[in-house]
Enzyme design. Sequence first.
Site, PDB file in Angstrom:
ATOM      1  N   PRO A   9       7.548  -3.253  62.550  1.00 19.05           N
ATOM      2  CG  PRO A   9       6.334  -1.515  61.581  1.00 19.05           C
ATOM      3  CD  PRO A   9       7.700  -1.872  62.077  1.00 19.05           C
ATOM      4  CG  ASN A  10       2.375  -5.309  61.014  1.00 28.08           C
ATOM      5  OD1 ASN A  10       1.535  -5.471  61.904  1.00 28.08           O
ATOM      6  ND2 ASN A  10       2.437  -4.200  60.295  1.00 28.08           N
ATOM      7  NE  ARG A  17       3.362  -8.515  57.611  1.00 33.13           N
ATOM      8  CZ  ARG A  17       4.365  -7.718  57.404  1.00 33.13           C
ATOM      9  NH1 ARG A  17       5.520  -7.969  57.954  1.00 33.13           N
ATOM     10  NH2 ARG A  17       4.214  -6.646  56.686  1.00 33.13           N
ATOM     11  CE1 TYR A  22       7.080  -9.514  54.056  1.00 29.97           C
ATOM     12  CE2 TYR A  22       4.702  -9.684  54.409  1.00 29.97           C
ATOM     13  CZ  TYR A  22       5.807  -8.937  54.044  1.00 29.97           C
ATOM     14  OH  TYR A  22       5.660  -7.632  53.662  1.00 29.97           O
ATOM     15  CG  ASN A  73      12.794  -6.422  57.948  1.00 32.81           C
ATOM     16  OD1 ASN A  73      12.246  -5.414  57.484  1.00 32.81           O
ATOM     17  ND2 ASN A  73      12.422  -7.647  57.618  1.00 32.81           N
ATOM     18  CB  ALA A  76       5.372  -0.604  57.103  1.00 36.09           C
ATOM     19  CD  GLU A  97      16.999  -1.098  53.649  1.00 35.64           C
ATOM     20  OE1 GLU A  97      17.934  -0.535  53.019  1.00 35.64           O
ATOM     21  OE2 GLU A  97      15.809  -0.819  53.446  1.00 35.64           O
ATOM     22  CG  HIS A  99      13.563  -5.093  53.143  1.00 36.34           C
ATOM     23  ND1 HIS A  99      12.726  -4.493  54.050  1.00 36.34           N
ATOM     24  CD2 HIS A  99      14.470  -4.165  52.784  1.00 36.34           C
ATOM     25  CE1 HIS A  99      13.112  -3.243  54.220  1.00 36.34           C
ATOM     26  NE2 HIS A  99      14.166  -3.012  53.471  1.00 36.34           N
ATOM     27  NE  ARG A 106       5.688  -7.325  48.752  1.00 35.24           N
ATOM     28  CZ  ARG A 106       5.465  -7.241  50.069  1.00 35.24           C
ATOM     29  NH1 ARG A 106       6.501  -7.246  50.902  1.00 35.24           N
ATOM     30  NH2 ARG A 106       4.244  -7.149  50.544  1.00 35.24           N
TER      31      ARG A 106
HETATM   32  C1  DQA Z   1       9.466  -6.117  54.679  1.00 33.48           C
HETATM   33  C2  DQA Z   1       8.998  -5.399  53.424  1.00 33.48           C
HETATM   34  C3  DQA Z   1       8.188  -4.162  53.765  1.00 33.48           C
HETATM   35  O1  DQA Z   1       7.751  -3.507  52.590  1.00 33.48           O
HETATM   36  C4  DQA Z   1       6.965  -4.546  54.579  1.00 33.48           C
HETATM   37  O2  DQA Z   1       6.243  -3.395  54.958  1.00 33.48           O
HETATM   38  C5  DQA Z   1       7.281  -5.399  55.739  1.00 33.48           C
HETATM   39  C6  DQA Z   1       8.308  -6.435  55.620  1.00 33.48           C
HETATM   40  C7  DQA Z   1      10.185  -7.452  54.370  1.00 33.48           C
HETATM   41  O3  DQA Z   1      10.826  -7.983  55.263  1.00 33.48           O
HETATM   42  O4  DQA Z   1      10.054  -7.959  53.253  1.00 33.48           O
HETATM   43  O5  DQA Z   1       6.645  -5.312  56.783  1.00 33.48           O
HETATM   44  O6  DQA Z   1      10.409  -5.289  55.364  1.00 33.48           O
END
Ligand code: DQA
Length: 143
Positions: A9-10, A17, A22, A73, A76, A97, A99, A106
Site C-alpha cells: 500500500p501507498n 508521498r 522515500y 515490499n 505498512a 523483503e 524496504h 524510524r
Molecule cells: C516501507 C516502510 C514501511 O514502514 C512503510 O509503511 C511503507 C514503506 C519502505 O519501503 O520503506 O509504506 O516498506
Amino acid sequence: MRILVINGPNLNLLGLREPQIYGEQSYQDLLSYLHSCGEDLGIELQVFQSNHEGAIVDAIQEAYGKAAGIVINPAAYTHTSIAILDALKAVALPTVEVHLSNIHERESFRRHSYISSACLASICGKGFSGYREALLLLLEQIK
Ligand code: DQA
C-alpha cells in the site's frame, strides 16, 4: 526465470508521498528501474502493486508453480500482516523483503517485521537499488 515483485500500500504514490523519506522518484520510475534490472539480469519480472492485503495474499498464492521467487515490499503490512506471512510460508518460494527506507531507524512500530521470518533476507534503506540487490540474492539462491 520468472520472479514476482510485490509492492504494498501507498507505494503507488512514490514521488508524492513523504519525498524526504522515500525520495522524489515516482512509482512509474520504480517500474522502469525494475524492468531495466530484469533485462540486465535476464529475469522475467512480473510486478504487482496493491493497497489491499487480501489481493497481496492472492498474488502470493497465484505465484505458486509459476514464479521461481518473490521480492516483496509489503509496505505498512510489514508491521501488521500475519496473513501475508502465512501466504509466503504456504507457497514456500524463496523470498526477499525490501524496504526503501531503513525501518530500523524510524518509529519504533516499524522495527518489527512479521514478514522477515519467511524471507531469506531483508534489505532496508537502499532505495530502488535494494530491489536489484534482492533480485541478485534470489538469482544466487535459485541457481
Ligand atoms: C516501507 C516502510 C514501511 O514502514 C512503510 O509503511 C511503507 C514503506 C519502505 O519501503 O520503506 O509504506 O516498506
